[in-house]
Motif scaffolding. Sequence first.
Motif, PDB file in Angstrom:
ATOM      1  N   ALA A  33      47.216  24.798  49.328  1.00 24.10           N
ATOM      2  CA  ALA A  33      48.278  24.156  50.105  1.00 24.10           C
ATOM      3  C   ALA A  33      49.491  23.813  49.245  1.00 24.10           C
ATOM      4  O   ALA A  33      50.621  23.799  49.736  1.00 24.10           O
ATOM      5  CB  ALA A  33      47.744  22.897  50.782  1.00 24.10           C
ATOM      6  N   GLY A  34      49.260  23.499  47.954  1.00 26.27           N
ATOM      7  CA  GLY A  34      50.380  23.164  47.082  1.00 26.27           C
ATOM      8  C   GLY A  34      50.257  21.816  46.402  1.00 26.27           C
ATOM      9  O   GLY A  34      51.269  21.245  45.983  1.00 26.27           O
ATOM     10  N   LYS A  35      49.040  21.305  46.253  1.00 25.04           N
ATOM     11  CA  LYS A  35      48.861  19.990  45.619  1.00 25.04           C
ATOM     12  C   LYS A  35      49.388  19.968  44.189  1.00 25.04           C
ATOM     13  O   LYS A  35      50.119  19.055  43.795  1.00 25.04           O
ATOM     14  CB  LYS A  35      47.369  19.611  45.628  1.00 25.04           C
ATOM     15  CG  LYS A  35      46.742  19.470  46.991  1.00 25.04           C
ATOM     16  CD  LYS A  35      45.297  19.037  46.902  1.00 25.04           C
ATOM     17  CE  LYS A  35      44.426  20.040  46.154  1.00 25.04           C
ATOM     18  NZ  LYS A  35      44.425  21.375  46.770  1.00 25.04           N
ATOM     19  N   SER A  36      48.991  20.957  43.402  1.00 24.74           N
ATOM     20  CA  SER A  36      49.443  20.996  42.012  1.00 24.74           C
ATOM     21  C   SER A  36      50.946  21.185  41.921  1.00 24.74           C
ATOM     22  O   SER A  36      51.605  20.643  41.026  1.00 24.74           O
ATOM     23  CB  SER A  36      48.727  22.115  41.254  1.00 24.74           C
ATOM     24  OG  SER A  36      47.332  21.857  41.188  1.00 24.74           O
ATOM     25  N   THR A  37      51.504  21.941  42.856  1.00 26.78           N
ATOM     26  CA  THR A  37      52.960  22.109  42.902  1.00 26.78           C
ATOM     27  C   THR A  37      53.644  20.769  43.136  1.00 26.78           C
ATOM     28  O   THR A  37      54.664  20.455  42.511  1.00 26.78           O
ATOM     29  CB  THR A  37      53.343  23.101  44.012  1.00 26.78           C
ATOM     30  OG1 THR A  37      52.715  24.359  43.766  1.00 26.78           O
ATOM     31  CG2 THR A  37      54.848  23.297  44.077  1.00 26.78           C
ATOM     32  N   VAL A 149      48.741  17.545  51.596  1.00 28.22           N
ATOM     33  CA  VAL A 149      49.605  18.725  51.601  1.00 28.22           C
ATOM     34  C   VAL A 149      48.928  19.798  52.449  1.00 28.22           C
ATOM     35  O   VAL A 149      47.748  20.106  52.238  1.00 28.22           O
ATOM     36  CB  VAL A 149      49.839  19.259  50.171  1.00 28.22           C
ATOM     37  CG1 VAL A 149      50.824  20.433  50.202  1.00 28.22           C
ATOM     38  CG2 VAL A 149      50.354  18.148  49.264  1.00 28.22           C
ATOM     39  N   VAL A 150      49.639  20.346  53.410  1.00 30.16           N
ATOM     40  CA  VAL A 150      49.068  21.400  54.254  1.00 30.16           C
ATOM     41  C   VAL A 150      49.925  22.659  54.149  1.00 30.16           C
ATOM     42  O   VAL A 150      51.142  22.590  53.958  1.00 30.16           O
ATOM     43  CB  VAL A 150      48.933  20.965  55.736  1.00 30.16           C
ATOM     44  CG1 VAL A 150      48.034  19.758  55.860  1.00 30.16           C
ATOM     45  CG2 VAL A 150      50.285  20.679  56.360  1.00 30.16           C
ATOM     46  N   ASP A 151      49.270  23.778  54.269  1.00 29.57           N
ATOM     47  CA  ASP A 151      49.903  25.092  54.195  1.00 29.57           C
ATOM     48  C   ASP A 151      50.349  25.484  55.597  1.00 29.57           C
ATOM     49  O   ASP A 151      49.534  25.822  56.451  1.00 29.57           O
ATOM     50  CB  ASP A 151      48.884  26.095  53.640  1.00 29.57           C
ATOM     51  CG  ASP A 151      49.438  27.512  53.513  1.00 29.57           C
ATOM     52  OD1 ASP A 151      50.518  27.779  54.068  1.00 29.57           O
ATOM     53  OD2 ASP A 151      48.775  28.337  52.871  1.00 29.57           O
ATOM     54  N   ALA A 152      51.659  25.423  55.834  1.00 27.03           N
ATOM     55  CA  ALA A 152      52.174  25.699  57.177  1.00 27.03           C
ATOM     56  C   ALA A 152      51.817  27.106  57.648  1.00 27.03           C
ATOM     57  O   ALA A 152      51.578  27.332  58.831  1.00 27.03           O
ATOM     58  CB  ALA A 152      53.685  25.492  57.206  1.00 27.03           C
TER      59      ALA A 152
END
Length: 358
Positions: A33-37, A149-152
Amino acid sequence: MTKSRRSPSQSTTSLKPEIPPVGVTVITGYLGAGKSTLVNYILSGQHGKRIAVILNEFGEEIGVERAMINEGEGGALVEEWVELANGCICCTVKHSLVQALEQLVQRKERLDHILLETTGLANPAPLASVLWLDDQLEAAVTLDSIITVVDAKNLRYQLKSHNDSSSFPEAYYQIAFADVVILNKVDLVSSDDSGASIEDLEKEIHNINSLTSIIRSVRCQVDLSNILNCRAYDATHATHLEALLEENKKLSTRDLHDSSVRTLCICEQKKVDLDKVRTWIEEILWDKKYGMDVYRCKGVLSVVNSDQLHTLQAVRELYEIVPTREWKDGENRINKIVFIGGSLKEEFLIDSLRACTL
């Protein structure tokens, strides 16, 4: 002030801290999803804050990023501390989240905030329980918020087009517990190829958790003021909670999808007896005698023989009811409670809350 739970065995008395507690933000989200980002974006920002990061995962016990560290002999606490740019610290620990937090706040350099990043398959409830409940930590750190964080691009697939929370249960849990949802990768979403617009996805999220705030993002570039120092669990800041509950009064459950995970808001005009409410909420959260699975609960209460507005917060089996402020002149002293969870029974909740009135 303590949290109520099934078997209170720890001391409930702690000295008032001389300095404010350090806020802890839990960052969760499904795989990719992008947590590390998001963490990297926060750490590289010009915010002037001294931030610590703990990388955490769930296994048979609370552990951390096993690929990055070696276990100590006999399962001893293992740590790696890395000094990052911008005055930040990165910590990986195994076996003891509490010890890691204690050592962080005891460091010579005063911290402004702590980020706790989970793995993509983590249910955030146990982390929230540790941070919200542990009496030793209560004076040193405070749970600030849970950010999901969710991946749209892949959210609709993970939520299985409304109906089946069993295929990707973590995706549901992470949204259900979130105080803020970052809808990431919105630049990759087009209703032409996915069948779902950004607005549709936001409706999906709010159908699961109508209390959460949603922030759209590309590569998790967000305004940090919206995700740090949220004070989502601070009972002395009831204004935001009251606004959310007022919005939920307008929620029509008839419009919700059939997923087992959803939001439900109930109201009661008459004043409630506090002892009856405690018994009622404990039967729901602890005994589960009514067959409901409540993940989160928030509300305001108008209590008999009290001019104080009381706030109710619950995470799984932990809850607290505390007086927050005086009711204002002319204010509608109504009980408003939002439940987020599975198999919620609207009529029963309405009737059983009414039974707590005098």
